[in-house]
Design a protein around this motif. Structure first.
Motif, PDB file in Angstrom:
ATOM      1  N   ILE A  28       0.851  -1.186   0.000  1.00  0.00           N
ATOM      2  CA  ILE A  28       0.000   0.000   0.000  1.00  0.00           C
ATOM      3  C   ILE A  28       0.889   1.238   0.000  1.00  0.00           C
ATOM      4  O   ILE A  28       1.893   1.298   0.715  1.00  0.00           O
ATOM      5  N   SER A  29       0.528   2.225  -0.774  1.00  0.00           N
ATOM      6  CA  SER A  29       1.322   3.453  -0.878  1.00  0.00           C
ATOM      7  C   SER A  29       1.049   4.429   0.263  1.00  0.00           C
ATOM      8  O   SER A  29       1.884   5.287   0.554  1.00  0.00           O
ATOM      9  N   TYR A  30      -0.086   4.299   0.892  1.00  0.00           N
ATOM     10  CA  TYR A  30      -0.518   5.272   1.892  1.00  0.00           C
ATOM     11  C   TYR A  30       0.447   5.358   3.070  1.00  0.00           C
ATOM     12  O   TYR A  30       0.850   4.352   3.650  1.00  0.00           O
ATOM     13  N   VAL A  31       0.821   6.607   3.425  1.00  0.00           N
ATOM     14  CA  VAL A  31       1.618   6.887   4.612  1.00  0.00           C
ATOM     15  C   VAL A  31       0.776   7.815   5.477  1.00  0.00           C
ATOM     16  O   VAL A  31       0.506   8.967   5.091  1.00  0.00           O
ATOM     17  N   ALA A  32       0.340   7.342   6.625  1.00  0.00           N
ATOM     18  CA  ALA A  32      -0.551   8.117   7.492  1.00  0.00           C
ATOM     19  C   ALA A  32       0.043   9.480   7.821  1.00  0.00           C
ATOM     20  O   ALA A  32       1.187   9.580   8.264  1.00  0.00           O
ATOM     21  N   GLY A  33      -0.729  10.520   7.545  1.00  0.00           N
ATOM     22  CA  GLY A  33      -0.327  11.872   7.907  1.00  0.00           C
ATOM     23  C   GLY A  33       0.717  12.499   6.992  1.00  0.00           C
ATOM     24  O   GLY A  33       1.195  13.604   7.272  1.00  0.00           O
ATOM     25  N   ASP A  34       1.097  11.843   5.926  1.00  0.00           N
ATOM     26  CA  ASP A  34       2.137  12.393   5.047  1.00  0.00           C
ATOM     27  C   ASP A  34       1.720  12.233   3.586  1.00  0.00           C
ATOM     28  O   ASP A  34       2.022  11.240   2.938  1.00  0.00           O
TER      29      ASP A  34
ATOM     30  N   ALA B 103       4.732  11.815   1.078  1.00  0.00           N
ATOM     31  CA  ALA B 103       5.310  10.473   1.037  1.00  0.00           C
ATOM     32  C   ALA B 103       4.365   9.517   0.312  1.00  0.00           C
ATOM     33  O   ALA B 103       4.811   8.660  -0.461  1.00  0.00           O
ATOM     34  N   THR B 104       3.069   9.676   0.529  1.00  0.00           N
ATOM     35  CA  THR B 104       2.092   8.844  -0.164  1.00  0.00           C
ATOM     36  C   THR B 104       2.174   9.082  -1.669  1.00  0.00           C
ATOM     37  O   THR B 104       2.193   8.125  -2.457  1.00  0.00           O
ATOM     38  N   ALA B 105       2.239  10.333  -2.077  1.00  0.00           N
ATOM     39  CA  ALA B 105       2.327  10.658  -3.505  1.00  0.00           C
ATOM     40  C   ALA B 105       3.618  10.107  -4.108  1.00  0.00           C
ATOM     41  O   ALA B 105       3.621   9.574  -5.220  1.00  0.00           O
ATOM     42  N   TYR B 106       4.715  10.226  -3.380  1.00  0.00           N
ATOM     43  CA  TYR B 106       6.001   9.702  -3.848  1.00  0.00           C
ATOM     44  C   TYR B 106       5.912   8.191  -4.060  1.00  0.00           C
ATOM     45  O   TYR B 106       6.305   7.672  -5.107  1.00  0.00           O
TER      46      TYR B 106
END
Length: 104
Positions: A56-62, A65-68
């Motif tokens: 999963i690409s999701y980074v909680a609160g960031d 970082a998720t987009a990267y």
């Protein structure tokens, strides 16, 4: 636009279409060469792992970082689609025992 201009544009488009088709064919051949060698399959497994295609690409609160991660994952998914277009070689890639299993 004259008839001559129309014909010229048509020939130009046909030439561009032929060049794109040749480029796509060459890319498929390049990938076949990589997939035919244990070293190439190892490299591609590592690439897909680094691109995060199976996470999963999701980074909680960031959101950055998720987009990267999502951008890297997109590149990996493009390569994965090309690999999956060659089913026999894809099957070998995913079933081959690799002592350097990057999923762990």
């Amino acid at each position: 636009m004259s008839n001559h201009d129309t014909e010229s544009l048509k020939r130009q488009r046909e030439q561009e279409d032929r060049q794109r088709a040749l480029q796509k064919l060459n890319q498929a051949k390049d990938l076949s060469v990589l997939l035919s060698m244990p070293e190439g399959r190892r490299f591609l497994r590592r690439l897909l792992h680094l691109c995060g295609v199976y996470r999963i690409s999701y980074v909680a609160g960031d959101t950055h970082a998720t987009a990267y991660r999502e951008g890297a994952r997109n590149i990996g998914n493009l390569y994965l689609a090309e690999i999956q277009a060659q089913p026999e070689l894809f099957f070998q890639l995913i079933t081959e025992d690799d002592p350097h299993d990057y999923s762990k």
